[in-house]
Design an enzyme around this catalytic site. Structure first.
Site, mmCIF file in Angstrom:
data_model
loop_
_atom_site.group_PDB
_atom_site.id
_atom_site.type_symbol
_atom_site.label_atom_id
_atom_site.label_comp_id
_atom_site.label_asym_id
_atom_site.label_seq_id
_atom_site.Cartn_x
_atom_site.Cartn_y
_atom_site.Cartn_z
ATOM 1 N N HIS A 176 0.825 -1.216 0.000
ATOM 2 C CA HIS A 176 0.000 0.000 0.000
ATOM 3 C C HIS A 176 0.854 1.258 0.000
ATOM 4 C CE1 HIS A 176 0.372 0.999 4.366
ATOM 5 N NE2 HIS A 176 0.341 -0.314 4.552
ATOM 6 N N GLU A 188 -4.827 2.322 2.732
ATOM 7 C CA GLU A 188 -4.909 1.174 3.639
ATOM 8 C C GLU A 188 -5.078 1.642 5.084
ATOM 9 O OE1 GLU A 188 -3.060 -1.929 6.405
ATOM 10 O OE2 GLU A 188 -2.589 0.174 6.086
ATOM 11 N N GLU A 189 -4.351 2.688 5.449
ATOM 12 C CA GLU A 189 -4.284 3.090 6.846
ATOM 13 C C GLU A 189 -5.579 3.719 7.365
ATOM 14 O OE1 GLU A 189 -1.936 2.161 8.603
ATOM 15 O OE2 GLU A 189 -0.022 2.213 7.545
ATOM 16 N N ASP A 223 3.176 -6.490 3.728
ATOM 17 C CA ASP A 223 2.836 -5.336 4.569
ATOM 18 C C ASP A 223 3.203 -5.616 6.021
ATOM 19 O OD1 ASP A 223 1.861 -2.930 5.495
ATOM 20 O OD2 ASP A 223 -0.221 -3.576 5.526
ATOM 21 N N HIS A 240 4.441 2.714 12.795
ATOM 22 C CA HIS A 240 3.631 3.907 13.060
ATOM 23 C C HIS A 240 4.323 4.895 13.992
ATOM 24 C CE1 HIS A 240 -0.504 1.942 11.834
ATOM 25 N NE2 HIS A 240 0.406 1.917 10.873
#
Length: 204
Positions: free
Chosen positions: A28, A74-75, A102, A172
């Site tokens: 992604h 995606e997030e 991923d 993240h």
């Protein structure tokens, strides 16, 4: 927290020489709002693109269409994944298999599989071909977020499973930067991804 904006997934493919059934390799494009998104999911994007580049450079004639999808969003809602499913339902295009990268660009350790047991057994039967690259973990588990919607239409799904020991040190966070990606480990993951796509293309 802001309003939605139009965005796009990016798709490239090598058309099949035998038929147009589709094999997907994916990652992604978007990343969290800190860091650079190098492992999540720049690594997966690079590895997926490497599948097509390797087939082209080696002159491999693929039986089925090999499609790389660099998914949008995606997030924050998986809108790219659901939009792709919507388009497949409209077209009726047959999909044989989808794999996603991923989980970071660290050394690959296995293949996560979300598919019927007979398909799992077939992939496990190829395990000796992957052992030289340190791939030993072939288990039924979650495959990937972006390709997940394709389960609704029965597509066998898989995910590249890298060594997870360091991933959540950077996931993240501000630490997810390019300097954290080891080139050798990244290329090993691309190799495993390409090898599995090759085996599926020649045997399914």
């Amino acid at each position: 927290m802001k309003a939605d904006k139009l965005s796009y997934s990016v798709i490239g493919e090598l058309t099949g020489t035998k038929d147009n059934s589709v094999i997907i390799a994916a990652g992604h494009l978007d990343s969290w709002d800190v860091g650079e998104g190098a492992h999540d999911d720049g690594s997966g994007i690079v590895q997926s693109i490497e599948v097509l580049r390797t087939f082209k450079r080696l002159g491999i004639q693929n039986n089925h269409t090999i499609r790389v999808i660099c998914y949008a969003n995606e997030e924050n809602g998986v809108k790219g994944g659901y939009k792709y499913l919507e388009e497949v339902k409209k077209s009726g295009e047959k999909h044989l298999f989808a794999i996603e990268s991923d989980a970071g660009g660290f050394s690959p350790r296995g293949i996560a599989m979300d598919m019927p047991q007979d398909k799992i057994n077939q992939i496990k039967a190829w395990s000796n071909l992957f052992l030289p690259y340190g791939i030993y973990d072939f288990e039924k588990r979650h495959s990937g977020v972006d390709i997940g919607p394709l389960k609704q239409i029965g597509v066998p799904l898989a995910g590249l499973f890298p060594d997870p020991q360091r991933y959540f040190d950077i996931h993240h966070t501000h630490e997810d930067t390019l300097d954290k990606v080891n080139r050798r480990e990244l290329l090993m993951g691309a190799t495993v991804l390409t090898q599995l796509v090759y085996m599926i293309d020649k045997n399914w």
